[in-house]
Motif scaffolding. Structure first.
Motif, mmCIF file in Angstrom:
data_model
loop_
_atom_site.group_PDB
_atom_site.id
_atom_site.type_symbol
_atom_site.label_atom_id
_atom_site.label_comp_id
_atom_site.label_asym_id
_atom_site.label_seq_id
_atom_site.Cartn_x
_atom_site.Cartn_y
_atom_site.Cartn_z
ATOM 1 N N LYS A 122 8.448 2.925 8.066
ATOM 2 C CA LYS A 122 7.969 4.306 8.193
ATOM 3 C C LYS A 122 7.708 4.900 6.796
ATOM 4 C CE LYS A 122 10.867 5.305 12.253
ATOM 5 N NZ LYS A 122 11.992 6.175 12.739
ATOM 6 N N PRO A 123 6.829 5.889 6.726
ATOM 7 C CA PRO A 123 6.672 6.584 5.442
ATOM 8 C C PRO A 123 7.985 7.239 5.029
ATOM 9 C CG PRO A 123 5.576 7.785 7.219
ATOM 10 C CD PRO A 123 5.973 6.455 7.776
ATOM 11 N N LYS A 124 8.322 7.141 3.750
ATOM 12 C CA LYS A 124 9.632 7.612 3.302
ATOM 13 C C LYS A 124 9.563 9.045 2.808
ATOM 14 C CE LYS A 124 11.767 3.172 2.341
ATOM 15 N NZ LYS A 124 10.881 2.436 3.242
ATOM 16 N N SER A 125 10.636 9.778 3.100
ATOM 17 C CA SER A 125 10.745 11.178 2.686
ATOM 18 C C SER A 125 12.148 11.401 2.135
ATOM 19 C CB SER A 125 10.488 12.114 3.869
ATOM 20 O OG SER A 125 10.627 13.461 3.482
ATOM 21 N N TYR A 126 12.220 11.838 0.890
ATOM 22 C CA TYR A 126 13.503 12.053 0.205
ATOM 23 C C TYR A 126 13.706 13.561 0.074
ATOM 24 C CZ TYR A 126 17.130 11.032 -3.387
ATOM 25 O OH TYR A 126 18.302 10.936 -4.115
ATOM 26 N N VAL A 127 14.706 14.059 0.796
ATOM 27 C CA VAL A 127 15.054 15.480 0.768
ATOM 28 C C VAL A 127 16.434 15.602 0.134
ATOM 29 C CG1 VAL A 127 15.472 17.552 2.146
ATOM 30 C CG2 VAL A 127 13.710 15.904 2.855
#
Length: 842
Positions: free
Chosen positions: A31-36
C-alpha cells in the motif's frame, strides 16, 4: 441500550486493537505509505489536555489515512533525557532513570486510555542504551566526516544547574529551569558544524510548501544570511596616545549597511573582544564593566531589548573616507563576539539600537538616508529611520538608492584595499556539550599521549553508570570514582572518558528515523527508513519552530552527507497546533494553584480567597493544567476527543471548559441513540435529499481532515446527524447511519466500533474503508431563483438547473406572492437571468 457506556466500550475495543495489533505498521506492505507523527513528549509524569489535543489531531489523520487505503506509520516514544530528571533526583532522592521510567509507565497508560491508533511495537525512549548507543555511532560518523570539532568557547553557564545552556534556554538572562542569573564562561566544548549547511538549510525552506509561512520565516531569520562589507577602522595614534593599548592597529567591523558609512558616529566592540580584554588588564573600571556585561543578556533577542550600556575606551579611529574624522571606540553590552567580527559601526539615525546608545552617551546622530527632501543632517527623532530612500549628506553617495550606495561603497573599499564584500550568517555552530549526567555520553576518550580518541564502535554503547549521587551540584560523571577512568583504545595507556553528555536536542534530531526502522545492529536500515521518510505530516507546538526543527533538518542532511540516508528534508508537512488554555490561580501568598485546588473562588484546603489570573496555555510551572484521567473516567475517551476537535480552528488556542466537554458528551450520546437499532419498520422509499447530503458530507469531511480543519469536519457531522435524525425510516436512512459511523470513526472510534458491531457489520470499523462518493451527487441539479417585482424580492423558486427562460417566467408569474403584488395588472416587462433571477417590471 439508550445510553452509551463509554468506560466499558473504551476498555473493550482498546483490548481488541491491542490483541489484533490493528495499528502496527507493515514495512513490507504494498500500500502507499503514510507517516503521521506528533512531536514526542517529555515524560514529566502526567499528560495534560495540551498533549491530548496534539495527539488527537494526529490520530484522526492516521485513522483516516488507513481508511483511505494507506499503510500508516503512527508511532510513539519518549524524549526522556534532560535536567528535570536530575532535578527530581536532587529534590526527591530518586535515580533519574527510575523517575523517568515510572513517568513513562504512567503517561503511556493515560495515552492508551484515549484509544490512540499508535504502533506501540516501535515505542522508544531516548534514555535507553539501545537508542543512545546508536546515537553515539552516528556522532562518530559525523566526527569522521569532519562535522564535529572541539574548541574553547564562551558559553552560558547556569550556576545552579551547573551546566551549559543554549542561547534559547536563557530567558531574561536566567536559566530556563533554575531561574538563576546566567554567567558567561569559557569552556572546551564539542560543536556540530551546522554552519556548513547554512546555504542548504536556507534554500531548502523554499521546498517546504506544506509548512506554515511563519515557521519558514522564523527559520530564515534564525539562519540569518546577510550580505555586507567587512572593513577596518584605523586606530588614530595621535589622538589615542594616552591609551595604554594604543598601538598601530585596525579594528575590523562587519556592516550590512555600508551605504550608511557617512552616518557613523562610534565603533563598539564586544566585552570579550581582544581590545576590551587588553584594556581590562590595565583598567579596573573597564574590567568591572566587562563583568557587568557577563551578567547581562546572552541571546540576540535579549541584547536588543536590554538597556544599551557602553564604556569609553579612550581610543579613537579614523573614518575610511576622511582621515580627519575621528570616531570614539566603546565596549558595549549589545555586541556579540561570535557574530561578524565582534565589533560594529554605530549609525544612530538608521539603527534603533545605535540610536538608543547615542542618545544615552551624547553622540552625534547624522541623517544619511531620506525618503523625501528632508536632508537636514541633524536627526532629531527618537525612532531610527530604517526605510527606503536616497542617500543624503554622504559625499559621493548623495542621490543614490540604498542598493546602489551599498555597491558603490563596497567597490571603493575593495579597490582601496581596506574592505571586502562578504556574506555573514547569524547561524552559529551547534554547541552540544552539557555538563550533566542524564544525557547521551559523548563517545570520546582523552589520552595524554594520543589526544582525542573515538570510542571504537564495537564498544558502544558507552552506558551511563547507575551508581551516581546528586548530593552536591555539578556533573556526577566528572566526580565518579571509576566510570571515567579507562584504557586508551589506541595505545592502551591510562585515559579518561569525556564526561560531558550531548544536548537533548540531539536525541530528538533523528528519533523519527529510528521509528521508521529499528534493527539491533545499526541505527536504522537505510532502505526501510527511506520507504517511510520524509514524515508526511508532523504536528507539534510552534515553540519548536526554530531549534528542534532546524536541528532535525541539519541532522538529516548531515546523515545524507555521510551516506547514511538519501533524505534531505525530514518533514514534508508541518502543522503547529494551538494551545489548550485555562485560567491561572494564586493563593494569598502568591503560590500557584491547580484547578482542582480551587472551588467557588476559594482554596479548597483553607477557604482563603483565590486570585484569578489570565487565561494562559497550560503549563506545569503555573499549575493550570487539567489532568485528562478523571475527565476520561467521567465522560469517556470519545467525548474528550470530540471536544478537542470542536469549535476552535486547530491552529488557534482552545480554552478548556466544563461546558464544552459536557456538550461533547451529549453529542456522543446522540450518536449512540441514532446508531442503535430501534425496531421501527424500514421502507424502501428513496430519500434522494438525504443521499445527496451524505455524499456531499463524505467528500467535504475527507477534504477537511486532509487539510487538518477538524472543526469544519465536526460542524458538517453535526449537520448530517441532525438531517438523519429528521429523516423518515428508510433504507437510505439506514445507509446514511452506516456512513455516518464511518465518518466519525477517526474521531470517536470506541463508539463507532461498538455501534458498527451492534448493527451487524463484519470486522472492525478501524479496518473499514472510507465511504465512496458518487460524483453525480456532488453536482447541484436544482437552483434557487430569486423573484423580484420592481427590484424588490417577493418570492423564491426552486427549479431544475438550466431551466428555460419561458418556464421560469411562467412559474414566477404564477407565484401567489407576485400575483398579490401585481394586483391584476399586466407586467410591463419580465427579465430572466437563467439559474439566478426573474425580475418583473410592473
Amino acid at each position: 441500550m439508550s445510553r452509551f457506556n463509554a468506560l466499558t466500550a473504551d476498555a473493550k475495543w482498546q483490548a481488541v486493537w491491542d490483541e489484533r495489533a490493528t495499528f502496527a505498521a507493515d514495512d513490507a506492505s504494498p500500500k502507499p505509505k503514510s507517516y503521521v507523527l506528533e512531536m514526542f513528549p517529555y515524560p514529566s509524569g502526567k499528560i495534560h489536555m495540551g498533549h491530548v489535543r496534539n495527539y488527537t489531531m494526529g490520530d484522526v489523520l492516521a485513522r483516516f489515512r488507513r481508511m483511505t487505503g494507506h499503510e500508516v506509520l503512527h508511532p510513539m516514544g519518549w524524549d526522556a533525557f534532560g535536567m528535570p530528571a536530575e532535578n527530581a533526583a536532587m529534590e526527591k532522592g530518586v535515580h533519574p532513570g527510575a523517575w523517568t521510567y515510572q513517568n513513562i509507565a504512567a503517561m503511556k497508560a493515560q495515552l492508551k486510555r484515549l484509544g490512540f491508533a499508535l504502533d506501540w511495537s516501535r515505542e522508544l525512549a531516548t534514555c535507553d542504551p539501545g537508542y543512545y548507543g546508536h546515537e553515539q555511532a552516528l556522532f562518530l560518523d559525523l566526527l569522521a566526516a569532519g562535522l564535529v570539532y572541539r574548541k574553547e568557547s564562551a558559553v552560558n553557564w547556569d550556576p545552579v544547574d551547573m551546566t551549559v545552556l543554549a542561547n534559547e534556554q536563557v530567558i531574561d538572562g536566567r536559566g530556563w529551569r533554575s531561574a538563576a542569573v546566567v554567567e558567561k564562561r569559557k569552556l572546551s566544548q564539542w560543536f556540530l558544524k551546522i554552519t556548513d549547511f547554512a546555504d542548504e538549510l536556507l534554500d531548502g525552506l523554499s521546498t517546504l510548501d506544506q509548512w506554515p509561512d511563519k515557521v519558514r520565516l522564523m527559520q530564515e531569520n534564525w539562519i540569518g544570511k546577510s550580505e555586507g562589507l567587512t572593513f577596518g577602522f584605523t586606530v588614530a595614534d595621535d589622538v589615542s596616545a594616552t591609551s595604554p593599548i594604543a598601538d598601530e592597529r585596525r579594528i575590523a567591523v562587519y556592516s550590512t549597511r555600508p551605504d550608511t558609512i557617512f552616518g557613523a558616529s562610534f565603533v563598539a566592540v564586544a566585552a570579550d573582544h581582544p581590545i576590551a580584554l587588553e584594556l581590562a588588564a590595565v583598567n579596573a573600571d573597564a574590567a568591572g564593566f566587562i563583568e557587568q556585561c557577563k551578567a547581562g543578556g546572552t541571546t540576540a533577542a535579549e541584547l536588543e531589548t536590554q538597556e544599551k550600556l557602553g564604556f569609553d575606551t579612550g581610543l579613537k579611529v579614523r573614518h575610511p573616507f576622511d582621515s580627519g574624522w575621528m570616531l570614539p571606540v566603546f565596549i558595549a553590552n549589545f555586541v556579540l563576539m561570535d557574530y561578524g567580527t565582534g565589533a560594529v559601526m554605530g549609525v544612530p539615525a538608521h539603527d534603533q539600537r545605535d540610536l538608543d546608545f547615542a542618545r544615552k552617551y551624547g553622540l552625534e546622530v547624522r541623517r544619511v538616508v531620506a525618503d523625501d527632501d528632508a536632508a537636514d543632517p541633524v536627526f532629531a527623532g527618537e525612532e531610527a529611520y530604517t526605510g527606503p530612500g536616497r542617500l543624503v549628506n554622504s559625499a559621493f553617495l548623495d542621490g543614490l538608492s540604498v542598493t546602489d550606495a551599498k555597491r558603490a561603497v563596497i567597490e571603493r573599499a575593495e579597490a582601496g584595499g581596506w574592505g571586502q564584500g562578504s556574506t555573514v550568517w547569524r547561524l552559529r555552530d551547534w554547541g552540544v556539550s552539557r555538563q550533566r549526567y542524564w544525557g547521551t555520553p559523548i563517545p570520546i576518550i582523552h589520552c595524554e599521549a594520543c589526544g582525542v580518541v573515538p570510542v571504537p564502535k564495537e564498544q558502544l554503547p558507552v552506558v551511563l553508570p547507575e551508581d551516581v549521587s546528586f548530593d552536591v551540584p555539578g556533573n556526577p560523571l566528572d566526580r565518579h570514582p571509576s566510570w571515567k577512568h579507562v584504557a586508551c583504545p589506541s595505545c592502551g595507556g591510562a585515559a579518561r572518558r569525556e564526561t560531558d553528555t550531548l544536548d537533548t536536542f540531539v536525541n530528538s534530531s533523528w528519533y523519527f528515523i529510528r521509528f521508521a526502522s529499528q534493527p539491533e545492529d545499526q541505527p536504522f536500515d537505510r532502505a526501510v527508513a527511506e520507504q517511510w521518510l520524509p514524515v508526511g505530516q508532523y504536528i507539534g507546538g510552534v515553540e519548536h519552530a526554530i531549534l528542534h526543527l532546524l536541528y532535525a533538518r541539519f541532522w538529516t542532511r548531515a546523515l545524507r552527507r555521510v551516506g547514511r540516508i538519501d533524505v534531505a528534508e525530514p518533514f514534508a508537512g508541518l502543522f503547529t497546533q494551538g494551545m489548550v488554555t485555562h485560567e491561572t490561580y494564586q493563593d494569598p501568598a502568591g503560590a500557584w494553584l491547580s484547578p482542582d485546588e480551587v472551588a467557588d473562588g476559594r482554596v479548597v484546603a483553607t477557604g482563603e480567597p483565590v486570585t484569578v489570573g489570565r487565561v494562559e496555555k497550560m503549563s506545569k510551572s503555573k499549575k493550570n493544567t487539567v489532568d485528562p484521567s478523571p475527565i476520561v473516567d467521567r465522560y469517556g475517551a470519545d467525548a474528550v476527543r470530540w471536544f478537542m476537535l470542536s469549535d476552535s480552528p486547530p491552529e488557534r488556542d482552545l480554552p478548556w471548559s466544563e461546558a464544552g466537554i459536557e456538550g461533547a458528551w451529549r453529542f456522543v450520546q446522540r450518536l449512540w441513540r441514532l446508531a442503535t437499532p430501534d425496531g421501527a419498520p424500514v421502507t424502501d422509499s428513496p430519500d434522494h435529499d438525504l443521499a445527496k447530503r451524505v455524499h456531499r458530507t463524505t467528500a467535504a469531511v475527507a477534504s477537511d481532515i486532509e487539510a487538518l480543519q477538524f472543526n469544519k469536519a465536526v460542524a458538517r457531522l453535526y449537520e448530517l446527524t441532525s438531517a438523519i435524525e429528521k429523516a423518515a425510516p428508510s433504507t437510505d436512512r439506514e445507509a446514511a447511519i452506516t456512513t455516518l459511523l464511518q465518518l466519525v470513526a477517526p474521531m470517536v472510534p470506541h463508539l463507532a466500533e461498538e455501534a458498527w458491531a451492534l448493527r451487524g457489520n463484519d470486522g472492525l470499523i478501524a479496518d473499514a474503508t472510507w465511504p465512496t462518493v458518487d460524483p453525480a451527487l456532488l453536482v447541484d441539479d436544482e437552483v434557487t431563483i430569486a423573484v423580484q417585482v420592481n427590484g424588490k424580492l417577493r418570492d423564491t423558486l426552486t427549479a431544475a438547473k438550466g431551466a428555460a427562460k419561458d418556464a421560469l417566467e411562467a412559474a414566477a408569474l404564477a407565484s401567489p406572492a407576485v400575483q398579490r403584488t401585481l394586483e391584476g395588472k399586466e407586467p410591463k416587462k419580465v427579465v430572466v437571468v437563467p439559474d439566478r433571477l426573474v425580475n418583473i417590471v410592473a
